[in-house]
Scaffold this motif. Structure first.
Motif, PDB file in Angstrom:
ATOM      1  N   ASP A  54      11.231  -5.685  -8.813  1.00 32.30           N
ATOM      2  CA  ASP A  54       9.878  -5.431  -9.309  1.00 32.30           C
ATOM      3  C   ASP A  54       8.893  -5.177  -8.171  1.00 32.30           C
ATOM      4  O   ASP A  54       9.232  -5.307  -6.987  1.00 32.30           O
ATOM      5  CB  ASP A  54       9.403  -6.560 -10.237  1.00 32.30           C
ATOM      6  CG  ASP A  54       9.331  -7.894  -9.508  1.00 32.30           C
ATOM      7  OD1 ASP A  54       9.294  -7.895  -8.263  1.00 32.30           O
ATOM      8  OD2 ASP A  54       9.321  -8.932 -10.191  1.00 32.30           O
ATOM      9  N   LEU A  55       7.658  -4.864  -8.540  1.00 35.52           N
ATOM     10  CA  LEU A  55       6.646  -4.476  -7.551  1.00 35.52           C
ATOM     11  C   LEU A  55       6.341  -5.621  -6.587  1.00 35.52           C
ATOM     12  O   LEU A  55       6.294  -5.430  -5.364  1.00 35.52           O
ATOM     13  CB  LEU A  55       5.367  -4.019  -8.277  1.00 35.52           C
ATOM     14  CG  LEU A  55       4.269  -3.452  -7.392  1.00 35.52           C
ATOM     15  CD1 LEU A  55       4.734  -2.190  -6.666  1.00 35.52           C
ATOM     16  CD2 LEU A  55       3.021  -3.142  -8.215  1.00 35.52           C
ATOM     17  N   ALA A  56       6.177  -6.832  -7.142  1.00 36.77           N
ATOM     18  CA  ALA A  56       5.806  -7.969  -6.291  1.00 36.77           C
ATOM     19  C   ALA A  56       6.891  -8.223  -5.235  1.00 36.77           C
ATOM     20  O   ALA A  56       6.586  -8.412  -4.048  1.00 36.77           O
ATOM     21  CB  ALA A  56       5.593  -9.202  -7.152  1.00 36.77           C
ATOM     22  N   THR A  57       8.140  -8.193  -5.655  1.00 37.37           N
ATOM     23  CA  THR A  57       9.241  -8.431  -4.708  1.00 37.37           C
ATOM     24  C   THR A  57       9.279  -7.322  -3.662  1.00 37.37           C
ATOM     25  O   THR A  57       9.475  -7.568  -2.465  1.00 37.37           O
ATOM     26  CB  THR A  57      10.593  -8.473  -5.465  1.00 37.37           C
ATOM     27  OG1 THR A  57      10.437  -9.262  -6.627  1.00 37.37           O
ATOM     28  CG2 THR A  57      11.713  -8.999  -4.609  1.00 37.37           C
ATOM     29  N   THR A  58       9.093  -6.093  -4.146  1.00 34.73           N
ATOM     30  CA  THR A  58       9.116  -4.951  -3.227  1.00 34.73           C
ATOM     31  C   THR A  58       8.015  -5.100  -2.183  1.00 34.73           C
ATOM     32  O   THR A  58       8.248  -4.927  -0.974  1.00 34.73           O
ATOM     33  CB  THR A  58       8.914  -3.637  -4.014  1.00 34.73           C
ATOM     34  OG1 THR A  58       9.822  -3.629  -5.094  1.00 34.73           O
ATOM     35  CG2 THR A  58       9.138  -2.417  -3.151  1.00 34.73           C
ATOM     36  N   GLU A  59       6.818  -5.436  -2.642  1.00 32.22           N
ATOM     37  CA  GLU A  59       5.685  -5.590  -1.707  1.00 32.22           C
ATOM     38  C   GLU A  59       5.957  -6.722  -0.715  1.00 32.22           C
ATOM     39  O   GLU A  59       5.713  -6.582   0.487  1.00 32.22           O
ATOM     40  CB  GLU A  59       4.406  -5.878  -2.488  1.00 32.22           C
ATOM     41  CG  GLU A  59       3.898  -4.648  -3.212  1.00 32.22           C
ATOM     42  CD  GLU A  59       2.703  -4.935  -4.121  1.00 32.22           C
ATOM     43  OE1 GLU A  59       2.019  -3.959  -4.490  1.00 32.22           O
ATOM     44  OE2 GLU A  59       2.468  -6.101  -4.472  1.00 32.22           O
ATOM     45  N   ALA A  60       6.490  -7.828  -1.213  1.00 29.32           N
ATOM     46  CA  ALA A  60       6.765  -8.981  -0.334  1.00 29.32           C
ATOM     47  C   ALA A  60       7.789  -8.592   0.734  1.00 29.32           C
ATOM     48  O   ALA A  60       7.653  -8.973   1.912  1.00 29.32           O
ATOM     49  CB  ALA A  60       7.271 -10.149  -1.166  1.00 29.32           C
ATOM     50  N   GLU A  61       8.791  -7.818   0.333  1.00 28.22           N
ATOM     51  CA  GLU A  61       9.811  -7.399   1.305  1.00 28.22           C
ATOM     52  C   GLU A  61       9.202  -6.505   2.386  1.00 28.22           C
ATOM     53  O   GLU A  61       9.499  -6.640   3.569  1.00 28.22           O
ATOM     54  CB  GLU A  61      10.948  -6.660   0.603  1.00 28.22           C
ATOM     55  CG  GLU A  61      11.944  -7.621  -0.010  1.00 28.22           C
ATOM     56  CD  GLU A  61      12.973  -6.936  -0.886  1.00 28.22           C
ATOM     57  OE1 GLU A  61      13.005  -5.686  -0.912  1.00 28.22           O
ATOM     58  OE2 GLU A  61      13.725  -7.663  -1.561  1.00 28.22           O
ATOM     59  N   GLU A  86      -0.652  -3.093   5.052  1.00 22.08           N
ATOM     60  CA  GLU A  86      -1.054  -3.172   3.640  1.00 22.08           C
ATOM     61  C   GLU A  86      -1.308  -1.779   3.065  1.00 22.08           C
ATOM     62  O   GLU A  86      -1.004  -1.513   1.913  1.00 22.08           O
ATOM     63  CB  GLU A  86      -2.312  -4.049   3.486  1.00 22.08           C
ATOM     64  CG  GLU A  86      -2.055  -5.536   3.652  1.00 22.08           C
ATOM     65  CD  GLU A  86      -0.980  -6.094   2.695  1.00 22.08           C
ATOM     66  OE1 GLU A  86      -0.987  -5.746   1.501  1.00 22.08           O
ATOM     67  OE2 GLU A  86      -0.104  -6.865   3.159  1.00 22.08           O
ATOM     68  N   GLU A  87      -1.835  -0.916   3.895  1.00 15.18           N
ATOM     69  CA  GLU A  87      -2.118   0.451   3.434  1.00 15.18           C
ATOM     70  C   GLU A  87      -0.819   1.174   3.052  1.00 15.18           C
ATOM     71  O   GLU A  87      -0.701   1.796   1.997  1.00 15.18           O
ATOM     72  CB  GLU A  87      -2.832   1.193   4.565  1.00 15.18           C
ATOM     73  CG  GLU A  87      -3.592   2.419   4.080  1.00 15.18           C
ATOM     74  CD  GLU A  87      -4.150   3.202   5.275  1.00 15.18           C
ATOM     75  OE1 GLU A  87      -4.371   4.388   5.104  1.00 15.18           O
ATOM     76  OE2 GLU A  87      -4.312   2.600   6.365  1.00 15.18           O
ATOM     77  N   GLU A  88       0.158   1.021   3.932  1.00 14.32           N
ATOM     78  CA  GLU A  88       1.454   1.660   3.664  1.00 14.32           C
ATOM     79  C   GLU A  88       2.156   1.027   2.464  1.00 14.32           C
ATOM     80  O   GLU A  88       2.800   1.713   1.669  1.00 14.32           O
ATOM     81  CB  GLU A  88       2.364   1.528   4.896  1.00 14.32           C
ATOM     82  CG  GLU A  88       2.356   2.751   5.793  1.00 14.32           C
ATOM     83  CD  GLU A  88       3.398   2.625   6.874  1.00 14.32           C
ATOM     84  OE1 GLU A  88       4.506   3.131   6.648  1.00 14.32           O
ATOM     85  OE2 GLU A  88       3.098   1.971   7.900  1.00 14.32           O
ATOM     86  N   ILE A  89       2.030  -0.291   2.367  1.00  9.76           N
ATOM     87  CA  ILE A  89       2.659  -0.986   1.228  1.00  9.76           C
ATOM     88  C   ILE A  89       2.118  -0.411  -0.078  1.00  9.76           C
ATOM     89  O   ILE A  89       2.864  -0.109  -1.005  1.00  9.76           O
ATOM     90  CB  ILE A  89       2.414  -2.516   1.305  1.00  9.76           C
ATOM     91  CG1 ILE A  89       3.198  -3.115   2.479  1.00  9.76           C
ATOM     92  CG2 ILE A  89       2.814  -3.209  -0.004  1.00  9.76           C
ATOM     93  CD1 ILE A  89       2.953  -4.590   2.727  1.00  9.76           C
TER      94      ILE A  89
END
Ligand SMILES: O=P(O)(O)OC[C@H]1O[C@](O)(CO)[C@@H](O)[C@@H]1O
Length: 546
Positions: free
Chosen positions: A431-438, A446-449
């Protein structure tokens, strides 16, 4: 008046409610809630394990699906199939492929006919393998070429490839199907006529491709110096129209019968399977039949909710008619099973690609799905992107073996690991949250994330079966094929369609003949559409000498 599926099943509403419930639940949650899920939704029989736990079903869904099967009288339909009732109602004949792999002594009339044919076939295989059978110059046969198409090609071709580790090496086995002369031309250029045996496989003995290729093969043989009366050393036929084969010029002694009660795409267990027996020997061919026989027994006797082919059928019914899918992928993680998707395309799509019920009433529901796939892991570097992140849901059958025939153990480990990983990744997703955390953990800004993370999300919740076997052997392969045959019948019963006819292929054949005539006579009917007229005219101009 259209036939509605909701009229056939009184629990239609409950099934729809169950389908709606899955809109708010994920497979990953179902696994979290039930640590025993894999065991609960797995069945083992005839050397195969079906793990269907990564599907959108729970015990309620399953009991609703089984209730639907009971309303369709699936148990009665299985009995009718196996005892030889005329389940193929439009052609008024049985579909007794199970009689081709009877276990024990032959007892029925059909089984006795099968036994006699197999015995004769065993004699032929033996005589060719031993070198007793000679070609017209006295050479032994080194190459056997099966000329056939559809059911007279795909099954034998797929099984011959699948059983490569069991090849005896007595002869090389080849297949020619396409009417495109390139296929037979390319092959015969590499062969020696004096040591080549052709098997002309055609249930009807009237199929254009097979007859044209056979004529070409005969000419090739005669041109090489074989006398007319020596052709019998190079041509064998398998057909339900023995007289037509003889009329074509095949020696009567060399014609092996097939019967009307065997459908073309269900015939690899008969003498149509001769190329398989040439490749792996009669003993292995009989093991293949026995594996299928074991699956027949299971299909005929296991309760519906513990019955592999029934469950495979119910799952496709569920996805096609309640969860909106229209294709299914077959992904064998076994190089030797690379032709299985092509074989299953005919089995499933020619059987269940129908728009009217058994009584000829138009249906308002989806029937047969589009079958496609390729061998793993090749597909991972091709279309799996769509499976993981595309907008369409595709139910998948992964097929895997615990052991390989070759000694390269580390590669088999990677093959198996990839199969399991694909099934897992499709189910769990990311999911998005896991992807962002990774990404954050990897030091991405943060911009690239913000811009990258949505592209890396895997929605997950995508269904698959895993069909597992210890090793790919004649027995397990036989069971696997029979499981799919019976899955197709299960679906046919649920949809109330005839899985054993194939009228949809006729129009194209007829028009093909008309167009071939127009090419030969250059007489193009003026009432044909302009596209067809132009295409034929272009061909005639390019081939003035024809
Ligand atoms: O064995 P035959 O009669 O040559 O038919 C070949 C194939 O042609 C079809 O009749 C139609 O394509 C298939 O069902 C069949 O397997």
């Amino acid at each position: 008046m259209q036939k509605k599926l909701s009229d056939l099943f009184s629990n239609w509403d409950q099934l729809n409610t169950a389908a709606n419930e899955w809109q708010n639940r994920t497979l990953a949650e179902a696994f979290q809630q039930d640590t025993n899920r894999a065991a609960r939704f797995s069945v083992t029989a005839a050397g195969l394990q079906l793990d269907y736990s990564k599907n959108h079903v729970d015990e309620n869904t399953l009991s609703q699906l089984v209730a639907a099967a009971e309303q369709a009288d699936l148990s009665g339909a299985i009995k009718r199939l196996m005892r030889g009732d005329h389940v193929n109602n439009t052609e008024d004949r049985p579909a007794l492929h199970s009689a081709l792999r009877y276990l024990g002594e032959a007892s029925t009339e059909e089984e006795k006919a099968v036994a006699a044919t197999l015995e004769k076939m065993a004699g032929l295989i033996d005589s060719v393998h031993s070198g007793e059978w000679k070609g017209y110059t006295g050479e032994k046969i080194t190459d056997v070429v099966n000329i056939g198409i559809g059911g007279s090609d795909l099954g034998p071709r797929m099984v011959t490839k699948a059983l490569t580790p069991f090849h005896t090496g007595h002869v090389n086995v080849h297949f020619v199907a396409n009417v495109d002369g390139a296929e037979i031309y390319d092959l015969t250029r590499k062969l020696n006529p004096a040591s080549t045996l052709f098997l002309v496989a055609s249930k009807s003995f009237s199929t254009l491709e097979t007859l044209e290729n056979s004529l070409t093969a005969r000419k090739w043989m005669l041109d090489s110096g074989c006398a007319q009366d020596q052709l019998k050393h190079h041509f064998v036929a398998i057909s339900s129209k023995v007289d037509k084969a003889v009329e074509f010029g095949i020696d009567a002694e060399n014609v092996y019968p097939l019967w009307d009660w065997v459908g073309g795409r269900y015939s690899l267990w008969s003498a149509i399977g001769m190329p398989i027996a040439f490749a792996v020997g009669m003993e292995n061919f009989n093991k293949l039949r026995a594996g299928a026989g074991a699956m027949d027994q299971h299909f005929a006797t296991a309760p519906l909710d513990k019955n592999i082919p029934v469950l495979m059928g119910l799952l496709m019914f569920w996805y096609s008619n309640f969860l909106g899918t229209d294709t299914q992928a077959i992904l064998p993680y076994a190089y030797h099973l690379q032709l299985l998707p092509a074989y299953l395309q005919q089995l499933e799509m020619e059987s269940n690609g129908k728009s009217v019920t058994r009584d000829g009433v138009k249906v308002d529901y989806q029937t047969g799905s589009i079958v496609w796939g390729t061998e793993g892991t090749n597909g991972q570097h091709s279309f799996h992107q769509l499976l993981h992140q595309g907008t369409t849901m595709v139910p998948i059958d992964f097929i895997a073996t615990l052991q390989a025939h070759h000694p390269i153990a580390h590669q088999h480990k990677y093959l198996f690991a990839n199969c399991v990983a694909q099934s897992q990744a499709l189910m769990t997703g990311r999911d998005l949250a896991t992807t962002e955390a990774e990404l954050r953990a990897a030091g991405v800004s943060e911009e690239e994330i913000a811009s990258l993370a949505p592209h890396k999300v895997h929605p997950g919740n995508r269904p698959s079966n895993v069909i597992l076997m210890e090793k790919l052997t004649p027995e397990t392969l036989g069971a696997l094929i029979a499981a799919y045959e019976h899955k197709v019948y299960t679906l046919g019963v649920l949809w109330n369609i005839n899985s054993y006819d194939q009228w949809g292929v006729e129009l194209g054949k007829l028009l093909g003949t008309h167009i071939a005539n127009a090419i030969t006579t250059t007489d193009i009917p003026g009432d044909w559409d302009s596209s067809t007229q132009t295409l034929v005219r272009k061909f005639n101009e390019a081939n003035k000498s024809l």
